[in-house]
Write a protein that holds these residues in place. Structure first.
Motif, PDB file in Angstrom:
ATOM      1  N   GLU A 114      -3.351  60.451 -69.082  1.00 21.78           N
ATOM      2  CA  GLU A 114      -2.892  59.410 -68.164  1.00 21.78           C
ATOM      3  C   GLU A 114      -1.860  59.960 -67.185  1.00 21.78           C
ATOM      4  O   GLU A 114      -1.897  59.666 -65.991  1.00 21.78           O
ATOM      5  N   LEU A 115      -0.926  60.758 -67.692  1.00 20.77           N
ATOM      6  CA  LEU A 115       0.094  61.350 -66.830  1.00 20.77           C
ATOM      7  C   LEU A 115      -0.534  62.301 -65.823  1.00 20.77           C
ATOM      8  O   LEU A 115      -0.183  62.265 -64.634  1.00 20.77           O
ATOM      9  N   VAL A 116      -1.464  63.118 -66.257  1.00 20.77           N
ATOM     10  CA  VAL A 116      -2.143  64.048 -65.342  1.00 20.77           C
ATOM     11  C   VAL A 116      -2.857  63.268 -64.243  1.00 20.77           C
ATOM     12  O   VAL A 116      -2.762  63.603 -63.062  1.00 20.77           O
ATOM     13  N   SER A 117      -3.541  62.210 -64.621  1.00 23.08           N
ATOM     14  CA  SER A 117      -4.249  61.382 -63.644  1.00 23.08           C
ATOM     15  C   SER A 117      -3.277  60.751 -62.652  1.00 23.08           C
ATOM     16  O   SER A 117      -3.523  60.737 -61.450  1.00 23.08           O
ATOM     17  N   MET A 118      -2.171  60.245 -63.156  1.00 20.38           N
ATOM     18  CA  MET A 118      -1.169  59.615 -62.296  1.00 20.38           C
ATOM     19  C   MET A 118      -0.580  60.629 -61.314  1.00 20.38           C
ATOM     20  O   MET A 118      -0.433  60.344 -60.123  1.00 20.38           O
ATOM     21  N   VAL A 119      -0.279  61.822 -61.793  1.00 24.88           N
ATOM     22  CA  VAL A 119       0.281  62.869 -60.936  1.00 24.88           C
ATOM     23  C   VAL A 119      -0.723  63.250 -59.850  1.00 24.88           C
ATOM     24  O   VAL A 119      -0.363  63.411 -58.684  1.00 24.88           O
ATOM     25  N   GLN A 120      -2.003  63.365 -60.227  1.00 21.09           N
ATOM     26  CA  GLN A 120      -3.030  63.721 -59.249  1.00 21.09           C
ATOM     27  C   GLN A 120      -3.198  62.628 -58.195  1.00 21.09           C
ATOM     28  O   GLN A 120      -3.357  62.915 -57.020  1.00 21.09           O
ATOM     29  N   GLN A 121      -3.167  61.369 -58.618  1.00 24.78           N
ATOM     30  CA  GLN A 121      -3.295  60.268 -57.659  1.00 24.78           C
ATOM     31  C   GLN A 121      -2.111  60.218 -56.700  1.00 24.78           C
ATOM     32  O   GLN A 121      -2.286  60.006 -55.505  1.00 24.78           O
ATOM     33  N   ASN A 122      -0.915  60.417 -57.238  1.00 27.37           N
ATOM     34  CA  ASN A 122       0.279  60.388 -56.400  1.00 27.37           C
ATOM     35  C   ASN A 122       0.343  61.574 -55.461  1.00 27.37           C
ATOM     36  O   ASN A 122       0.978  61.505 -54.409  1.00 27.37           O
ATOM     37  N   ALA A 123      -0.311  62.660 -55.825  1.00 28.30           N
ATOM     38  CA  ALA A 123      -0.241  63.879 -55.030  1.00 28.30           C
ATOM     39  C   ALA A 123      -1.267  63.914 -53.903  1.00 28.30           C
ATOM     40  O   ALA A 123      -1.183  64.767 -53.031  1.00 28.30           O
ATOM     41  N   GLU A 124      -2.225  62.987 -53.924  1.00 25.64           N
ATOM     42  CA  GLU A 124      -3.244  62.999 -52.873  1.00 25.64           C
ATOM     43  C   GLU A 124      -2.579  62.749 -51.528  1.00 25.64           C
ATOM     44  O   GLU A 124      -1.834  61.799 -51.348  1.00 25.64           O
ATOM     45  N   GLY A 125      -2.856  63.634 -50.578  1.00 23.86           N
ATOM     46  CA  GLY A 125      -2.313  63.491 -49.239  1.00 23.86           C
ATOM     47  C   GLY A 125      -0.899  64.017 -49.101  1.00 23.86           C
ATOM     48  O   GLY A 125      -0.363  64.050 -48.009  1.00 23.86           O
ATOM     49  N   GLU A 126      -0.290  64.424 -50.195  1.00 21.68           N
ATOM     50  CA  GLU A 126       1.055  64.987 -50.146  1.00 21.68           C
ATOM     51  C   GLU A 126       1.034  66.350 -50.819  1.00 21.68           C
ATOM     52  O   GLU A 126       0.122  66.665 -51.556  1.00 21.68           O
ATOM     53  N   GLU A 127       2.058  67.101 -50.564  1.00 24.01           N
ATOM     54  CA  GLU A 127       2.184  68.373 -51.263  1.00 24.01           C
ATOM     55  C   GLU A 127       2.660  68.070 -52.681  1.00 24.01           C
ATOM     56  O   GLU A 127       3.635  67.346 -52.874  1.00 24.01           O
ATOM     57  N   ALA A 129       6.757  71.430 -60.173  1.00 28.81           N
ATOM     58  CA  ALA A 129       7.918  71.488 -61.063  1.00 28.81           C
ATOM     59  C   ALA A 129       8.220  70.103 -61.632  1.00 28.81           C
ATOM     60  O   ALA A 129       8.516  69.959 -62.818  1.00 28.81           O
ATOM     61  N   GLN A 130       8.135  69.090 -60.791  1.00 27.82           N
ATOM     62  CA  GLN A 130       8.394  67.727 -61.263  1.00 27.82           C
ATOM     63  C   GLN A 130       7.300  67.287 -62.242  1.00 27.82           C
ATOM     64  O   GLN A 130       7.595  66.672 -63.268  1.00 27.82           O
ATOM     65  N   ALA A 131       6.052  67.618 -61.941  1.00 29.58           N
ATOM     66  CA  ALA A 131       4.944  67.264 -62.837  1.00 29.58           C
ATOM     67  C   ALA A 131       5.106  67.962 -64.188  1.00 29.58           C
ATOM     68  O   ALA A 131       4.894  67.348 -65.235  1.00 29.58           O
ATOM     69  N   ASP A 132       5.505  69.228 -64.172  1.00 34.19           N
ATOM     70  CA  ASP A 132       5.731  69.972 -65.415  1.00 34.19           C
ATOM     71  C   ASP A 132       6.864  69.346 -66.232  1.00 34.19           C
ATOM     72  O   ASP A 132       6.776  69.242 -67.447  1.00 34.19           O
ATOM     73  N   ALA A 133       7.923  68.942 -65.537  1.00 33.16           N
ATOM     74  CA  ALA A 133       9.061  68.314 -66.223  1.00 33.16           C
ATOM     75  C   ALA A 133       8.641  66.992 -66.855  1.00 33.16           C
ATOM     76  O   ALA A 133       9.047  66.673 -67.980  1.00 33.16           O
ATOM     77  N   MET A 134       7.829  66.232 -66.148  1.00 31.47           N
ATOM     78  CA  MET A 134       7.343  64.960 -66.685  1.00 31.47           C
ATOM     79  C   MET A 134       6.469  65.195 -67.914  1.00 31.47           C
ATOM     80  O   MET A 134       6.562  64.467 -68.904  1.00 31.47           O
ATOM     81  N   MET A 135       5.616  66.216 -67.854  1.00 30.55           N
ATOM     82  CA  MET A 135       4.742  66.532 -68.973  1.00 30.55           C
ATOM     83  C   MET A 135       5.571  66.987 -70.182  1.00 30.55           C
ATOM     84  O   MET A 135       5.322  66.564 -71.317  1.00 30.55           O
ATOM     85  N   GLU A 136       6.559  67.816 -69.938  1.00 32.93           N
ATOM     86  CA  GLU A 136       7.410  68.286 -71.027  1.00 32.93           C
ATOM     87  C   GLU A 136       8.151  67.111 -71.673  1.00 32.93           C
ATOM     88  O   GLU A 136       8.251  67.024 -72.893  1.00 32.93           O
TER      89      GLU A 136
END
Length: 131
Positions: free
Chosen positions: A74-87, A91-98
């Motif tokens: 779910e977190l991976v999916s959310m990060v991918q959706q939020n990242a569409e159209g943006e860089e 690092a933030q995604a890794d921190a969230m996963m950790e």
């Protein structure tokens, strides 16, 4: 089929018990491997009575991995959706996963300790290995 041969025995038992489709085995294995270090550290800090709920660390690791694969996906999916159209901010995604893995491990260790006195919870932990 060679992929399923690479699965640790304990993880394979959990996946079979839960009826997990083979397409999801790789994701569960990734979580299994990701939690090993911090989970082993948490396991070693537990009293022997808590560790006795499971026959081995690997059984506990397999249960934790299966439990955390849903929130992780779910977190991976959310990060991918939020990242569409943006860089993407890796690092933030890794921190969230950790953080997600740390919280999941903390919750599962708490449940392991509670299972010492709760037969229903203990049976839930042990069920995949008795099937």
């Amino acid at each position: 089929m060679s992929e399923s041969n690479a699965l640790p025995v304990e993880l394979k038992q959990v996946l079979e018990y839960m009826g997990t489709p083979e397409a999801q085995h790789e994701a569960v294995l990734a979580v299994f491997n990701a939690v090993e270090g911090p989970l082993r550290h948490a396991w070693e800090q537990q009293p022997q009575s808590a560790r006795n709920v499971m026959e081995s660390f690997e059984q506990f690791q397999a249960v934790v991995a299966f439990t955390l694969v849903g929130p992780t996906a779910e977190l991976v999916s959310m990060v991918q959706q939020n990242a569409e159209g943006e860089e993407r901010d890796d690092a933030q995604a890794d921190a969230m996963m950790e953080q997600l893995l740390q919280q999941g491990i903390k919750m599962m260790v708490k449940d392991l300790k509670a299972a010492r006195r709760n037969a229903t919870l203990r049976n839930e932990f042990q069920a995949p290995f008795k099937a």
